[in-house]
Scaffold this active site. Structure first.
Site, PDB file in Angstrom:
ATOM      1  CE  LYS A  66      -4.010  -2.057   2.241  1.00 49.63           C
ATOM      2  NZ  LYS A  66      -5.000  -1.969   3.307  1.00 49.63           N
ATOM      3  CG  ASP A 104      -7.973   0.306   3.733  1.00 51.05           C
ATOM      4  OD1 ASP A 104      -8.716  -0.566   3.263  1.00 51.05           O
ATOM      5  OD2 ASP A 104      -6.733   0.285   3.614  1.00 51.05           O
ATOM      6  N   GLY A 132       0.573   0.117   9.656  1.00 54.66           N
ATOM      7  CA  GLY A 132      -0.118   0.450   8.403  1.00 54.66           C
ATOM      8  C   GLY A 132      -1.628   0.490   8.551  1.00 54.66           C
ATOM      9  CE1 TYR A 215     -10.599 -10.163   6.447  1.00 58.21           C
ATOM     10  CE2 TYR A 215     -11.600 -12.337   6.344  1.00 58.21           C
ATOM     11  CZ  TYR A 215     -10.794 -11.361   5.799  1.00 58.21           C
ATOM     12  OH  TYR A 215     -10.173 -11.594   4.595  1.00 58.21           O
TER      13      TYR A 215
HETATM   14  P1  ATR Z   1      -0.121  -3.551   9.694  1.00 59.95           P
HETATM   15  O1  ATR Z   1       0.036  -3.091   8.291  1.00 59.95           O
HETATM   16  O2  ATR Z   1      -0.923  -4.817   9.847  1.00 59.95           O
HETATM   17  O3  ATR Z   1      -0.618  -2.463  10.597  1.00 59.95           O
HETATM   18  P2  ATR Z   1       2.499  -3.190  10.808  1.00 59.95           P
HETATM   19  O4  ATR Z   1       2.694  -1.891  10.120  1.00 59.95           O
HETATM   20  O5  ATR Z   1       3.642  -4.145  10.924  1.00 59.95           O
HETATM   21  O6  ATR Z   1       1.337  -4.019  10.156  1.00 59.95           O
HETATM   22  O7  ATR Z   1       1.941  -2.860  12.289  1.00 59.95           O
HETATM   23  C1  ATR Z   1       1.604  -3.859  13.174  1.00 59.95           C
HETATM   24  C2  ATR Z   1       1.022  -3.219  14.437  1.00 59.95           C
HETATM   25  O8  ATR Z   1       0.653  -4.244  15.348  1.00 59.95           O
HETATM   26  C3  ATR Z   1       1.990  -2.323  15.174  1.00 59.95           C
HETATM   27  O9  ATR Z   1       1.290  -1.336  15.880  1.00 59.95           O
HETATM   28  C4  ATR Z   1       2.635  -3.336  16.149  1.00 59.95           C
HETATM   29  O10 ATR Z   1       3.216  -2.748  17.278  1.00 59.95           O
HETATM   30  P3  ATR Z   1       4.750  -2.199  17.237  1.00 59.95           P
HETATM   31  O11 ATR Z   1       4.717  -0.886  16.520  1.00 59.95           O
HETATM   32  O12 ATR Z   1       5.138  -2.086  18.648  1.00 59.95           O
HETATM   33  O13 ATR Z   1       5.540  -3.253  16.485  1.00 59.95           O
HETATM   34  C5  ATR Z   1       1.430  -4.118  16.541  1.00 59.95           C
HETATM   35  N1  ATR Z   1       1.747  -5.463  17.019  1.00 59.95           N
HETATM   36  C6  ATR Z   1       2.124  -6.527  16.268  1.00 59.95           C
HETATM   37  N2  ATR Z   1       2.318  -7.620  17.056  1.00 59.95           N
HETATM   38  C7  ATR Z   1       2.043  -7.215  18.323  1.00 59.95           C
HETATM   39  C8  ATR Z   1       2.051  -7.863  19.578  1.00 59.95           C
HETATM   40  N3  ATR Z   1       2.378  -9.158  19.703  1.00 59.95           N
HETATM   41  N4  ATR Z   1       1.720  -7.149  20.683  1.00 59.95           N
HETATM   42  C9  ATR Z   1       1.381  -5.861  20.573  1.00 59.95           C
HETATM   43  N5  ATR Z   1       1.350  -5.169  19.411  1.00 59.95           N
HETATM   44  C10 ATR Z   1       1.673  -5.839  18.294  1.00 59.95           C
END
Ligand code: ATR
Length: 271
Positions: A66, A104, A132, A215
């Site tokens: 994206k 979105d 994201g 989902y």
């Molecule tokens: P997406 O496009 O799905 O948002 P991303 O940009 O990698 O993917 O972001 C993932 C989000 O989920 C982030 O906010 C991440 O927190 P961090 O910024 O601290 O990495 C959060 N996240 C992913 N796994 C997590 C976990 N096990 N516990 C808490 N937050 C998590």
């Protein structure tokens, strides 16, 4: 001739977009084809150029492309320009020129307001996550009383707050959350690994709607919210609503989303 569309991502096999758009087309009588295309991680631009050469009229873009899509576009809608760090999920081929949009945010808002009958205006909103998914939805929350973004990595929440152009928000850690909210949106990917977020039950206010952008199954966030007495929803409605908005951009006609949401709920199964 059939008008060609696609969704581009990596991975892509799980995508429900072909089902959704084919259901829309059956409903509106539009003669289109819609397929899922796997682009190599380093080959998104080449894939898009190839689709344009083949006369595709438009495409949806999903993880992880994206942000790259945003930079590829020749023109952008206002909401794509204001979506957090610059993310595009809908491409339109206008005589070889690429126009980008982001549906979105409006998809989330339509699901919450129209399908779930929950007004966003004047509500205290908490977003969990600052990646994201969180970036893509913030521009749709205009009119809220307050927005708080809580993230495991506090600095990322802070960066997102600073990057916002059309609304104001506060950054927080999960542990520092200490008040109730009206609407809580889980935009983390923690549910993928069944990780329990360190969030206190006090955040689930009276008549709270707890919305998970994932989902297909009940995440630990949804379970906690349900047990705390909140109304709970998953992201299936948002998925269909963002697709409906893209379909309207491409075809100029608005499909009826409710039967498609019902069809997918049956297909995916209740949990
Ligand atoms: P997406 O496009 O799905 O948002 P991303 O940009 O990698 O993917 O972001 C993932 C989000 O989920 C982030 O906010 C991440 O927190 P961090 O910024 O601290 O990495 C959060 N996240 C992913 N796994 C997590 C976990 N096990 N516990 C808490 N937050 C998590």
């Amino acid at each position: 001739m059939v008008d060609k569309y696609a969704v581009i991502g990596n991975p892509i096999a799980h995508s429900k977009s072909p089902l959704i758009h084919r259901a829309f087309a059956a409903q509106t009588g539009d003669d289109i084809s819609y397929e899922a295309i796997l682009a190599p991680l380093d080959g998104f631009e080449a894939t898009v150029r190839e689709l344009i050469a083949q006369g595709y009229k438009g495409a949806n873009v999903t993880v992880p492309f994206k942000f790259e899509a945003f930079h590829l576009c020749d023109s952008l809608s206002t909401r794509a320009k204001t979506a957090g760090a610059g993310a595009v999920n809908t491409l339109v081929n206008i005589n070889g020129s690429i126009h980008g949009d982001n549906t979105d945010g409006v998809g989330l808002r339509n699901d919450i307001e129209q399908n779930l009958d929950f007004e966003i205006a004047n509500k205290h909103i908490l977003i969990l996550g600052a990646g994201g998914a969180a970036h893509g939805i913030l521009n749709s929350l205009i009119g809220a009383s307050s927005i708080t973004i809580a993230n495991r990595t506090y600095e990322r929440a802070l960066e997102l707050v600073m990057a916002l152009r059309n609304c104001e928000a506060k950054a927080s850690t999960f542990e520092a959350l200490e008040r109730p909210y009206d609407l809580i949106i889980n935009a983390t990917s923690a549910g993928l690994s069944d990780t329990v977020l360190p969030i206190p039950n006090i955040i689930f206010g009276e008549n709270c709607l707890a919305y998970d952008m994932m989902y297909g199954r009940e995440t630990p966030f949804m379970k906690q919210a349900r047990e705390a007495g909140a109304q709970v929803a998953d992201g299936l409605g948002m998925l269909v609503e963002q697709a409906a908005e893209a379909f309207q951009i491409w075809r100029g006609v608005r499909p009826n989303t409710l039967p498609v949401i019902a069809m997918l709920s049956t297909l995916i199964g209740k949990y």
